[in-house]
Scaffold this active site. Structure first.
Site: not given
Lengths: 359, 359
Positions: B121, B143, B185, B227, B237, B241, B245, B248, B252, B265
């Site tokens: 956990r 993330k 980025e 960031k 998010e 936030r 993206n 993205h 993506h 990427h």
């Protein structure tokens, strides 16, 4: 209907307890702003009994519900079944604002919570626990998890449900043995926190065993309240929360050594509570008469108070050392000082442990 | 050495950036009260270059380090490799106070973070990112994730590292193409937040491309700072936030449609940034000259600004709809208003999108 509030800042949620409330979940569900696609995780046994009521209630409110069933049993609470559920959620098109509901006992609750906490980095989940154990224990506190062959619940997260919805009527279909195993955890709350509640369990035993809805609502409510009280003060299990593990250090070892086959979790905890009370007594922390009261109450609910000569001390000690609650090799025990009050002890002498569990 | 602080209440942590600091991680590590057993996750390539320095540094401080290598490549960032790492941690006997270190790029960081967040956990983890992309993006923000065949990063958690330790010297061994992909980025941070930084990337291009340590420390530090600033204001998010993206939504989709094979990427994001700037221009939100500046900067770093005629509009739109950032079927775009400032737009007309990506 009784409501218990679990206070955890922005992760706070309510536990609702009542008789015959399963079919009205839809109206409650609607108050949250979830996406139209939802999922219900259950097992075939529980789903056969209560699934339709829940799904109809949700569909009547306009939700598209994907039903995901996993086989009934602790052995299916594993990483691959979690993956199966995650894949089903993806295929069904649930998004980040969707919710997933867990209808069943601890296995369903734990694995569904784990899945919800890892699906798209966390979506809402709601617990509809149908066993006494899940109602008073695994549905409260935000522990999720799956088993690994090297240990129980070794993989999991801390993740709070958005709602817990407990219908005490589901206990009517629960096998008697499972109901009694759940009572072990109920008794635990009395020992660790509340002498008066302990006494209630002594005096109201017959009504409880006859599944009187008022009594059940009370004992489930009070158990959740105590657990919520403890968890609110220590969400991440850094201190106080460890007292909830009373009976569990020995109990988990009993389960491990017997391969999770001989005893139900609650039965192992019952044995653990008696052992740990005796360890406390042996250390001069706990009064002999009160230790006897605990043993007597446990036995009066038809629960085992000893594993007899079945457990070998070396295996038990080894199993305890691997327990995830053991930090850097130190075993910690939750020991009663009096009924209603416990303390945490590290470094209990191994001979004392052997003396109690070795007989 | 530069230090950036990510403020997230009790989950706050520091990002340290410098030249030649990898071998001094042990001293830093020691300041935390971790259990003696630790683990390092890496891949054979990175471990061959930097593993010994890190492990020696930790062992010199008395830690027992288990090294876990997973094959190099995005295709190994999956649920089963996560399970492999979890099993190795259990076998090595790491406990709840142990820490796990991620030495490598985004794949290593993401999967290790996911593992750390689900092992017992949640245990501590530290990031030692060795690619520019990981340094400015995936090591910051909490993330974690693994891929599913139905989509990238579909399974994961939000989980903060305890420390990020960035040695800019690792960029010397990074293939040029990967370095440039990371620059995409970096450029993104300029567009969404800081015109001055954007201009710095224009004027200091040569020194950056020659891997000047001072320049690298500055651009990585400033990227992390931006960031961190955004993430601190919106950890889960839920709003702001989303501006991270930028590039993205289309990026993506480019990756999905090309099976994650044709573009890195960052290259897909570069294409995405140009497309999304053009969408913004087409909607009359963004000035044509500034859109051209973005395209020009991206091209000056040797990055692709268009996928040519390789992408079929229907597949692209379908891929965007499955993106986990799409809530209840609505596509959201991050659109520049000027360089240094963006806004989030829902419900962009499909024809506008087709007009830009279809050419």
């Amino acid at each position: 209907m009784e409501e218990i509030r679990v206070e955890l800042e922005e992760r706070s949620y309510g536990i609702f307890i009542g008789s015959g409330i399963l079919g009205s979940i839809g109206g409650k569900f609607r108050k949250y702003e979830f996406s139209p696609k939802a999922a219900l995780v259950s097992n075939p046994t529980v789903y056969g009994l209560y699934g339709e009521a829940v799904v109809d209630s949700l569909r009547n409110e306009g939700y598209e519900v994907t039903v995901i069933l996993i086989p009934d049993g602790e052995e299916y609470k594993d990483f691959l079944w979690a993956y199966h559920i995650l894949s089903r959620l993806l295929k069904a098109g649930l998004d980040r604002k969707s919710a997933v509901l867990a209808l069943g006992g601890g296995v369903i609750g734990d694995i569904t919570g784990f899945v919800a906490s890892t699906y798209m980095r966390g979506i809402a989940y709601m617990q509809l626990p149908t066993t006494l154990l899940a109602q008073v224990d695994s549905s409260v506190g935000g522990k999720t998890g799956v088993n690994h062959y090297l240990g129980k619940n070794m993989i999991g997260t801390f993740y709070q449900p958005r709602l817990v919805w407990i219908d005490v009527d589901t206990l009517k279909s629960l096998p008697k043995r499972e109901f009694l195993a759940g009572m072990a955890e109920v008794i635990k709350y009395g020992v660790i926190w509340d002498r008066e509640f302990f006494d209630y369990l002594v005096t109201e035993r017959e009504r409880i065993l006859s599944l009187d809805p008022g009594c059940l609502t009370h004992i489930i409510g009070r158990s959740c309240e105590i657990k919520a009280d403890v968890v609110s003060r220590d969400e991440r299990e850094e201190g106080l929360r460890a007292i909830l593990n009373y009976g569990h250090t020995v109990g988990h070892a009993v389960e491990t050594v017997t391969g999770y086959r001989r005893y139900l979790h609650g039965e192992a905890v019952a044995i653990g509570m008696v052992c740990e009370a005796e360890i406390s007594e042996a250390l001069g922390i706990f009064d002999r008469a009160e230790a006897a009261e605990i043993k007597s109450l446990i036995e009066s609910y038809g629960l085992p108070s000893t594993a007899g000569d079945a457990l070998e001390a070396d295996s038990m000690l080894k199993a305890m050392a691997l327990d995830k609650k053991a930090v850097a090799g130190t075993l910690r025990f939750v020991l009663p000082e009096e009924i209603g009050k416990v303390r945490i002890e590290s470094g209990v002498n191994e001979d004392v442990i052997r003396g109690v569990i070795g007989d």
